[in-house]
Every structure is written in structure tokens, then in C-alpha cells.
Design a protein around this motif. Sequence first.
Motif, mmCIF file in Angstrom:
data_model
loop_
_atom_site.group_PDB
_atom_site.id
_atom_site.type_symbol
_atom_site.label_atom_id
_atom_site.label_comp_id
_atom_site.label_asym_id
_atom_site.label_seq_id
_atom_site.Cartn_x
_atom_site.Cartn_y
_atom_site.Cartn_z
ATOM 1 N N GLU A 1 -46.823 44.210 -59.711
ATOM 2 C CA GLU A 1 -45.837 45.285 -59.867
ATOM 3 C C GLU A 1 -46.436 46.546 -60.492
ATOM 4 O O GLU A 1 -46.234 47.650 -59.972
ATOM 5 C CB GLU A 1 -44.656 44.795 -60.688
ATOM 6 C CG GLU A 1 -43.561 45.851 -60.845
ATOM 7 C CD GLU A 1 -42.380 45.337 -61.658
ATOM 8 O OE1 GLU A 1 -41.467 46.118 -61.927
ATOM 9 O OE2 GLU A 1 -42.395 44.145 -62.019
ATOM 10 N N GLN B 1 -38.603 46.574 -54.579
ATOM 11 C CA GLN B 1 -38.909 47.788 -55.338
ATOM 12 C C GLN B 1 -37.716 48.738 -55.377
ATOM 13 O O GLN B 1 -37.439 49.356 -56.417
ATOM 14 C CB GLN B 1 -40.109 48.495 -54.722
ATOM 15 C CG GLN B 1 -41.428 47.775 -54.936
ATOM 16 C CD GLN B 1 -42.585 48.526 -54.328
ATOM 17 O OE1 GLN B 1 -42.403 49.516 -53.649
ATOM 18 N NE2 GLN B 1 -43.790 48.030 -54.560
ATOM 19 N N ARG C 1 -35.253 47.340 -57.871
ATOM 20 C CA ARG C 1 -35.714 47.572 -59.241
ATOM 21 C C ARG C 1 -35.598 49.046 -59.618
ATOM 22 O O ARG C 1 -35.262 49.374 -60.765
ATOM 23 C CB ARG C 1 -37.157 47.106 -59.379
ATOM 24 C CG ARG C 1 -37.303 45.579 -59.350
ATOM 25 C CD ARG C 1 -38.749 45.158 -59.413
ATOM 26 N NE ARG C 1 -38.860 43.701 -59.446
ATOM 27 C CZ ARG C 1 -40.012 43.041 -59.353
ATOM 28 N NH1 ARG C 1 -41.144 43.727 -59.212
ATOM 29 N NH2 ARG C 1 -40.029 41.722 -59.388
ATOM 30 N N GLN D 1 -32.006 49.575 -60.377
ATOM 31 C CA GLN D 1 -31.700 48.999 -61.681
ATOM 32 C C GLN D 1 -32.178 49.897 -62.807
ATOM 33 O O GLN D 1 -31.451 50.130 -63.788
ATOM 34 C CB GLN D 1 -32.361 47.619 -61.789
ATOM 35 C CG GLN D 1 -32.130 46.925 -63.134
ATOM 36 C CD GLN D 1 -32.915 45.624 -63.247
ATOM 37 O OE1 GLN D 1 -33.738 45.326 -62.390
ATOM 38 N NE2 GLN D 1 -32.663 44.866 -64.277
ATOM 39 N N GLU D 2 -33.387 50.393 -62.673
ATOM 40 C CA GLU D 2 -33.919 51.274 -63.710
ATOM 41 C C GLU D 2 -33.115 52.580 -63.790
ATOM 42 O O GLU D 2 -32.848 53.093 -64.881
ATOM 43 C CB GLU D 2 -35.383 51.570 -63.409
ATOM 44 C CG GLU D 2 -36.107 52.341 -64.503
ATOM 45 C CD GLU D 2 -36.279 51.504 -65.760
ATOM 46 O OE1 GLU D 2 -36.495 52.108 -66.822
ATOM 47 O OE2 GLU D 2 -36.191 50.253 -65.667
#
Length: 375
Positions: A202, A255, A258, A261-262
Motif C-alpha cells: 500500500e 484504493q 480507501r 474512507q480517508e
Amino acid sequence: MPWSNQSGGGGGWKGGNGGPWGPRPGGGGQQPDLEEILRRSQDRLRQAIPGGRMGGPFLGLIVLGLIAIVGFFGFTVRVQPDEVGVVLRFGEFVRLLPDGLNFRWPYPVERVELPKVTRINRTEIGMRGSSDTRDAASTIRDVPEESLMLTGDENIVDIDFVVFWQISSAPDYLFNIQNPAGTVKDVAESAMREIVGQSDIEPILTAARAKTEAAAEDLIQRTLDGYGAGIKVVQLQLQKVDPPAQVIDAFRDVQAARADQERLRNEAQAYANRVIPEARGEAERILQGAQGYRDQVIAEAKGEADRFRQVLDEYVKAPDVTRRRIFIDTMQRILTDTDKIIIDGKDGAGVVPYLPLSELQKRAPATTREEGPQQ
């Protein structure tokens, strides 16, 4: 003795048919006279040379010119500005030559190597550039046996990168390694595999690209210095860092999730950072308002109590006057902001005209200002 007079086996070349040039064209079997040919050649050479003589100073000048030409090309070497001359004497390195014309012993005593020390060389790992630039899609060819690498969390990543390097020490470059370009390629690939093998997939795919480049570049340079390669790594650039082609779509979905989410986490944190201070400020304002209201009520209550005690003391001294004074003050406070009509209460004859002097005093300045410009 002239060759035309020599005989062998009862017959000479001049009169025989077996001369070295064979029979003369045109018949007759007459052979050319070699002595005559040499004489004619000498006559022609004398005619070409001034003075008709081959000896003397002219021949010396020709010899000196030939020696100068051979010496110039045999004892000098030209070094280009982007090169450095490495002189080998019987195969052993003896000195370096700067750019320009330099003298050296001719071959085989001394030999000069001319590596280009200022040229930036490019080594590609995981891909190969194509010479066909008409089609942009065909300019890059993937080499999976070089680009597929195993990460520290047991995932596979596809990395293409380029190493830019130049010669830092010409003698070490020429004598310490046999195949410089191949050595740089092998060292770069090995170093990148080591760095990737110590990292998770990652960070390599997202935020740690610059860190990976710096770590790999440093490891490559240290390895080449250990070999004494005489090579300086100028820069390392990651061209492509992706999961394998078979699972790239799934990795991109992960990705994207994520990233969402971030993003949502950051938005929630920003909202909390904005709302919490506002709520704390509002709470502090309410507390301070309540505190001020409490202090105001207490102060007014104390003032009313003190005033009541003072009125009581005066009432004890003069009850009638105090009652009348309280009545007048109360009526004044009540009638100050109300419309008033005075009625004659003795005989009920009518309404007594009331002249509001206070209202006239308020309106007088306004009337004066309005009439001023007309005068």
C-alpha cells in the motif's frame, strides 16, 4: 647485367615466347624489355621533379615531411570536451589526458581509451523503449521478468523504473567492471527488489514513492561504490508502480474505497474541529450571560432593599410627606410615557386643554433645520 641478356635453357625472355608478361598484343611474339620500362619510368619522374634530379635537398624535404606527418598522427591524440583520455602503456594505466590535443607514444607502446565522462547514461529496468516513435503505444515494451517484485506483505507489484548515471572515475570504470551497463542494470534491479521486499504494497502504491526512489538510489550507489565501478547514480525515477495486470482492477477499487474512507474521515474531523469550538464558545457565552444576570439581579435586589430601608426611615419620621412623595414619584413614572387627558373634576364642565410642552421642545429643533435652507 640487363635482364634482356639473361638466358636460361638456351633462350632469353626477349626473344622467346615464355616471357613473364606473355606474348605482346598485336603478334610477333616480341616481349617487352624490363630495362626499357624502368628507364622510361625514371625519365617521367625526372620530368615531374623540378631540376630533373631526385637527390639532394628536395628528397630530404620529402623525407622530413613524411616523418612529420607520421609523427603528428602517431604521437598525438585528440580528446573531445566530453571525454577524458586514459593512457595505457603496454596495457598498464599510467595517466589521464585532458580534452584537446595531447602527445603520447605510438601504438603498441601506448594506447588511449576515450570514455565519455559527461554523458548521462540511461538504464531501463522492467521496460524497454522502442525505436518506432510513430505509434506512442508501441514505444514502451514491458519486461515482466524484471518488473514483477514481491513485497514485504507477500503481494506482487509491477514496477518500471529508470536509472540515470554517469562516469565518475574513468580508470575504475574501464578496469574494475567488465560490462558497465549490464552491471548497473543488475545492481539496480537487485536493489529495488530488496527495498520492495522490506515494504508493504500500500505505501509503495500511494504515498511512499519518493521514499522508495531515495532508498533504492542510495543502495545502488553504495553497491557500485563497493565494486569500485567508477559510476555515479544521478537520479532514479519510478515510471510505473501498479499491481499485476490480472488484479489491477480489484486493487484500484480497494484504493478508491480507501481514498473515500480517508476523505470522509477528514471531512468528519474537519466538521468536529469546527462544531466543537463553536459549541464550547456558545456554552461559555451562556454561562457568562447567566453569571452577569445573576450579579445584576443580586445588585438590584440589594439596591431595592437599601432604598426601602431608607424610605422606611423617612416614613417613620414624616409619614404624610413620605406617602405624598411616593405617590408623586409613582405617578410621574407611570404617566411619563402615556398619552394624557386632563378633565375638570369639580363640576364636570369639560376637558381642560393640555399643552405638551415636552413634545414641542423636541419638535422645535427639527422645524428650525427644515426652514433654514428656505431663508
